[in-house]
Motif scaffolding. Structure first.
Motif, mmCIF file in Angstrom:
data_model
loop_
_atom_site.group_PDB
_atom_site.id
_atom_site.type_symbol
_atom_site.label_atom_id
_atom_site.label_comp_id
_atom_site.label_asym_id
_atom_site.label_seq_id
_atom_site.Cartn_x
_atom_site.Cartn_y
_atom_site.Cartn_z
ATOM 1 N N ASP A 1 51.123 103.539 25.210
ATOM 2 C CA ASP A 1 49.859 104.194 24.852
ATOM 3 C C ASP A 1 49.485 103.902 23.402
ATOM 4 O OD1 ASP A 1 49.431 105.276 27.372
ATOM 5 O OD2 ASP A 1 50.282 107.238 26.853
ATOM 6 N N GLU B 1 44.664 107.132 36.915
ATOM 7 C CA GLU B 1 45.949 107.789 37.186
ATOM 8 C C GLU B 1 46.900 106.911 38.003
ATOM 9 O OE1 GLU B 1 47.290 110.462 35.798
ATOM 10 O OE2 GLU B 1 45.467 110.509 34.593
ATOM 11 N N ARG C 1 48.386 104.494 35.574
ATOM 12 C CA ARG C 1 49.349 105.190 34.707
ATOM 13 C C ARG C 1 50.663 105.430 35.462
ATOM 14 N NH1 ARG C 1 48.060 106.494 29.824
ATOM 15 N NH2 ARG C 1 49.727 108.006 29.635
#
Length: 80
Positions: A38, A51, A54
């Motif tokens: 990140d 998502e 991720r």
């Protein structure tokens, strides 16, 4: 020269054979790897907001999916 994906470079993920012989990563190690990824993305003015993507990054950090496998899944998703 072997091509290394960004996820592999940041998380240190390797080949399937390397993952088979590596010990399981702790939750703390996984969180540190995600935080590094990140931070690297943020330094370049980017962020991952999807998502599913991720989660793939978390799996790469955990050593359960290779960076190449994750990249292939993301490309497949984008081509739909």
């Amino acid at each position: 020269m072997r091509h290394v994906t960004h996820l592999q470079a940041v998380t240190g993920s390797g080949t399937a054979k390397q993952r088979e012989t590596a010990s399981a990563r702790t939750d703390a190690e996984i969180q540190r790897a995600i935080a590094r990824a990140d931070a690297a993305l943020a330094a370049a003015g980017h962020q991952v907001t999807d998502e599913e993507t991720r989660e793939l990054g978390r799996q790469v950090a955990a050593g359960t999916v290779s960076g190449d496998e994750a990249a292939a899944r993301i490309i497949e998703k984008l081509e739909r």
